[in-house]
Write a protein that holds these residues in place. Structure first.
Motif, PDB file in Angstrom:
ATOM      1  N   LEU A 188      -2.801   3.393  -3.524  1.00 40.39           N
ATOM      2  CA  LEU A 188      -3.366   3.664  -2.215  1.00 40.39           C
ATOM      3  C   LEU A 188      -4.885   3.703  -2.360  1.00 40.39           C
ATOM      4  O   LEU A 188      -5.430   4.571  -3.025  1.00 40.39           O
ATOM      5  CB  LEU A 188      -2.861   5.000  -1.682  1.00 40.39           C
ATOM      6  CG  LEU A 188      -3.332   5.317  -0.271  1.00 40.39           C
ATOM      7  CD1 LEU A 188      -2.407   4.700   0.755  1.00 40.39           C
ATOM      8  CD2 LEU A 188      -3.419   6.812  -0.045  1.00 40.39           C
ATOM      9  N   ASP A 190      -8.083   4.542  -0.554  1.00 43.17           N
ATOM     10  CA  ASP A 190      -8.368   5.358   0.621  1.00 43.17           C
ATOM     11  C   ASP A 190      -9.546   4.808   1.420  1.00 43.17           C
ATOM     12  O   ASP A 190     -10.581   4.448   0.867  1.00 43.17           O
ATOM     13  CB  ASP A 190      -8.668   6.789   0.168  1.00 43.17           C
ATOM     14  CG  ASP A 190      -9.055   7.681   1.334  1.00 43.17           C
ATOM     15  OD1 ASP A 190      -8.173   7.912   2.185  1.00 43.17           O
ATOM     16  OD2 ASP A 190     -10.210   8.124   1.406  1.00 43.17           O
ATOM     17  N   ASP A 242      -1.076   1.071   7.151  1.00 42.81           N
ATOM     18  CA  ASP A 242      -0.188   1.856   7.993  1.00 42.81           C
ATOM     19  C   ASP A 242      -0.782   1.806   9.411  1.00 42.81           C
ATOM     20  O   ASP A 242      -1.659   2.589   9.753  1.00 42.81           O
ATOM     21  CB  ASP A 242      -0.135   3.287   7.451  1.00 42.81           C
ATOM     22  CG  ASP A 242       0.802   4.180   8.253  1.00 42.81           C
ATOM     23  OD1 ASP A 242       1.108   3.822   9.411  1.00 42.81           O
ATOM     24  OD2 ASP A 242       1.202   5.226   7.723  1.00 42.81           O
ATOM     25  N   SER A 245      -0.861   5.012  11.599  1.00 44.70           N
ATOM     26  CA  SER A 245      -1.846   5.984  11.133  1.00 44.70           C
ATOM     27  C   SER A 245      -3.281   5.482  11.373  1.00 44.70           C
ATOM     28  O   SER A 245      -4.202   6.264  11.588  1.00 44.70           O
ATOM     29  CB  SER A 245      -1.600   6.222   9.641  1.00 44.70           C
ATOM     30  OG  SER A 245      -2.428   7.211   9.133  1.00 44.70           O
ATOM     31  N   LYS A 249      -5.160   8.084  13.463  1.00 41.66           N
ATOM     32  CA  LYS A 249      -6.037   8.947  12.672  1.00 41.66           C
ATOM     33  C   LYS A 249      -7.228   8.209  12.064  1.00 41.66           C
ATOM     34  O   LYS A 249      -7.971   8.784  11.270  1.00 41.66           O
ATOM     35  CB  LYS A 249      -5.234   9.594  11.539  1.00 41.66           C
ATOM     36  CG  LYS A 249      -4.123  10.512  12.046  1.00 41.66           C
ATOM     37  CD  LYS A 249      -3.596  11.407  10.941  1.00 41.66           C
ATOM     38  CE  LYS A 249      -2.677  10.634  10.015  1.00 41.66           C
ATOM     39  NZ  LYS A 249      -2.082  11.471   8.979  1.00 41.66           N
ATOM     40  N   ASN A 251      -6.967   5.961   9.868  1.00 42.79           N
ATOM     41  CA  ASN A 251      -6.616   5.839   8.447  1.00 42.79           C
ATOM     42  C   ASN A 251      -6.440   4.358   8.119  1.00 42.79           C
ATOM     43  O   ASN A 251      -5.425   3.758   8.416  1.00 42.79           O
ATOM     44  CB  ASN A 251      -5.322   6.617   8.193  1.00 42.79           C
ATOM     45  CG  ASN A 251      -4.851   6.517   6.757  1.00 42.79           C
ATOM     46  OD1 ASN A 251      -5.400   5.749   5.966  1.00 42.79           O
ATOM     47  ND2 ASN A 251      -3.834   7.300   6.428  1.00 42.79           N
ATOM     48  N   SER A 253      -6.476   3.040   5.080  1.00 46.50           N
ATOM     49  CA  SER A 253      -6.172   2.890   3.648  1.00 46.50           C
ATOM     50  C   SER A 253      -5.328   1.652   3.362  1.00 46.50           C
ATOM     51  O   SER A 253      -4.420   1.320   4.115  1.00 46.50           O
ATOM     52  CB  SER A 253      -5.426   4.130   3.147  1.00 46.50           C
ATOM     53  OG  SER A 253      -6.183   5.285   3.385  1.00 46.50           O
ATOM     54  N   ILE A 255      -2.640  -0.277   1.123  1.00 50.40           N
ATOM     55  CA  ILE A 255      -1.530   0.030   0.224  1.00 50.40           C
ATOM     56  C   ILE A 255      -1.164  -1.236  -0.545  1.00 50.40           C
ATOM     57  O   ILE A 255      -0.814  -2.243   0.062  1.00 50.40           O
ATOM     58  CB  ILE A 255      -0.307   0.525   1.024  1.00 50.40           C
ATOM     59  CG1 ILE A 255      -0.700   1.754   1.856  1.00 50.40           C
ATOM     60  CG2 ILE A 255       0.861   0.844   0.097  1.00 50.40           C
ATOM     61  CD1 ILE A 255       0.174   1.970   3.073  1.00 50.40           C
TER      62      ILE A 255
END
Ligand SMILES: *[C@@H]1O[C@H](CO)[C@@H](O)[C@H](O)[C@H]1NC(C)=O
Length: 442
Positions: A188, A190, A242, A245, A249, A251, A253, A255
């Motif tokens: 992951l 970030d 994601d 997300s 949020k 997010n 990130s 993956i």
């Protein structure tokens, strides 16, 4: 009892309050203001100027406590900025080391020019060719690296023209500026972003792009158009976001489902708002320690004077740097280094991992190996030290010492005496028997 619990509660309250006060205290950041020299624009080596600068950070745009502080004399008042960052990203403790610490977080602030992007997955954000009045302001970008690579932040800030009251409009962060992973594990990387909800640019979509860079070789890993909710076609397999997300949020990130050696390198997470862009970079290294195999195993019995050849193969490791050596541990528990042997060149397997081996010529006549012991191959690697051992048995004795010889002569004499005695008593008793037999016969 009630007294005690009141005291206890008071204590808790004090701790809680001081923690709160600490976490909400935003730092004053020492920063470099870096600008391209006027009049020499363009070219790869555009000259830049650097000036010391100071950023007063606060979460609440209406608190003006910082304004009262005076800047050091070596910083021009023009280079002192008052920044409100409602998300508090710049208040992270890794950007605000204790006073007097030798290591300093890195900070740079630059003038920024808002402009539309022509990238396929970004262009839709600025469909209407009219740029809003809102853009007519002073814009800056900042880049921060916290201590111990705990946090990397990039921001885009806006100040109404002529003021020095900056507002963070977009910030992008990563907590994995330097990341290591074993082979085959999910990774992951970030990346998170925040946009000022009160900015007219924040409601009209965003785009995210992940790029990979290694020794000048770059490729697009993933691109997502948040306005059309569409991922761009890329060659990359097993790399995802994601999306849920991401929208909820911020997010972003990345993956990677299964770490491979070819994933080692630099990753850049870029977030686009209409006319704005900010990015953070992070380094991923795939680290896999070697597996060791000794050949032959088990070792044949060694005869003193003989030279034994042993091979140790290290395989499946990455990155390439590896230190191979040999050790011998005698029956008495004493260890003896035997050097590195003759190390071969490395080979690379289909999965990108490396292998390398070392051959040891073990001369049993020059080394004191006693009756044997344990022979160990040692591989020192970034992923950890690995060892493999085989038993070594030496038959017979090494050339005897003087004391041994004297003892042997002694033993021989005793043996000789013993044999003499036994044979004498045997023959004498034998003749007695014969004599008796003779008598009987008569
Ligand atoms: C971002 O999303 C990933 C994947 O769902 C998750 O593992 C990670 O914890 C999230 N990060 C944050 C800061 O929420």
């Amino acid at each position: 009892m009630t007294d005690l619990s009141t005291v206890y509660r008071l204590c808790l309250l004090t701790v809680f309050c001081s923690v709160k006060a600490y976490s909400s205290s935003c730092p004053v950041l020492e920063c470099w203001f870096v600008q391209e020299k006027a009049g020499r624009g363009g070219g790869l080596t555009a000259a830049t100027t650097q000036e010391k600068s100071l950023l007063y950070i606060r979460k609440d745009p209406h608190s003006h406590s910082a304004d009262t502080q005076t800047a050091p004399s070596d910083i021009s008042p023009d280079r002192v900025y008052f920044i409100s960052d409602p998300a508090g990203t710049l208040c992270h403790r890794s950007l605000n080391p204790p006073k007097g610490s030798v290591k300093k977080p890195h900070c740079e602030i630059n003038p920024f020019l808002p402009q539309p992007s022509s990238l396929k997955w970004v262009a839709a954000l600025t469909d209407s060719a009219l740029s809003p009045i809102y853009l007519q302001a002073d814009w800056f970008s900042t880049a921060h690296q916290g201590l111990n690579q705990q946090l990397t932040v990039s921001t885009i800030m806006r100040a109404p023209t002529g003021t020095k009251e900056q507002n963070v409009i977009l910030s992008v962060t990563t907590k994995t500026a330097s990341m290591q992973s074993r082979l085959g594990e999910p990774v992951l990387l970030d990346c998170g972003f925040w946009t000022d909800p009160s900015s007219p640019l924040s409601g009209s979509g965003f785009a995210v792009e992940w790029r990979y860079q290694f020794r000048g070789d770059g490729r697009l890993v993933l691109a997502y158009d948040g306005k059309a909710d569409r991922l761009a076609d890329t060659e990359e397999e097993g790399a995802t976001l994601d999306i849920d997300s991401l929208h909820k949020k911020g997010n972003a990130s990345l993956i990677l489902q299964e770490a491979k050696v070819r994933h080692s390198g630099m990753y850049i997470c870029t977030v686009y708002l209409p006319y704005l862009v900010a990015q953070v970079a992070m380094e991923l290294e795939i680290v896999e320690p070697p597996s060791l195999l000794i050949h032959p195993s088990p070792l044949p019995l060694a005869v003193p004077g003989q030279t034994l050849t042993v091979q140790c193969e290290a395989s499946g490791f990455a990155p390439l740097t590896l230190e191979l050596s040999w050790e011998f541990k005698g029956a008495d528990g004493k260890s003896m280094p035997l050097g590195s042997g003759s190390v071969t060149g490395h080979r690379q397997a289909w999965d990108g991992t490396y292998s390398q081996s070392t051959r040891l010529e073990l001369d049993t006549s020059t080394l004191d190996l006693g009756s044997g012991g344990e022979l160990t191959c040692v591989a020192v690697h970034l992923g950890g030290t690995r060892r493999a051992s085989v038993n070594l048995n030496v038959i017979g004795f090494s050339p005897p010492s003087i004391e041994d010889s004297m003892a042997m002569v002694g033993v021989a004499l005793v043996l000789y005496g013993l044999i003499k005695f036994v044979s004498w008593s045997f023959t004498s008793s034998g003749s007695d028997e014969a004599a008796k037999q003779d008598k009987k016969d008569k």
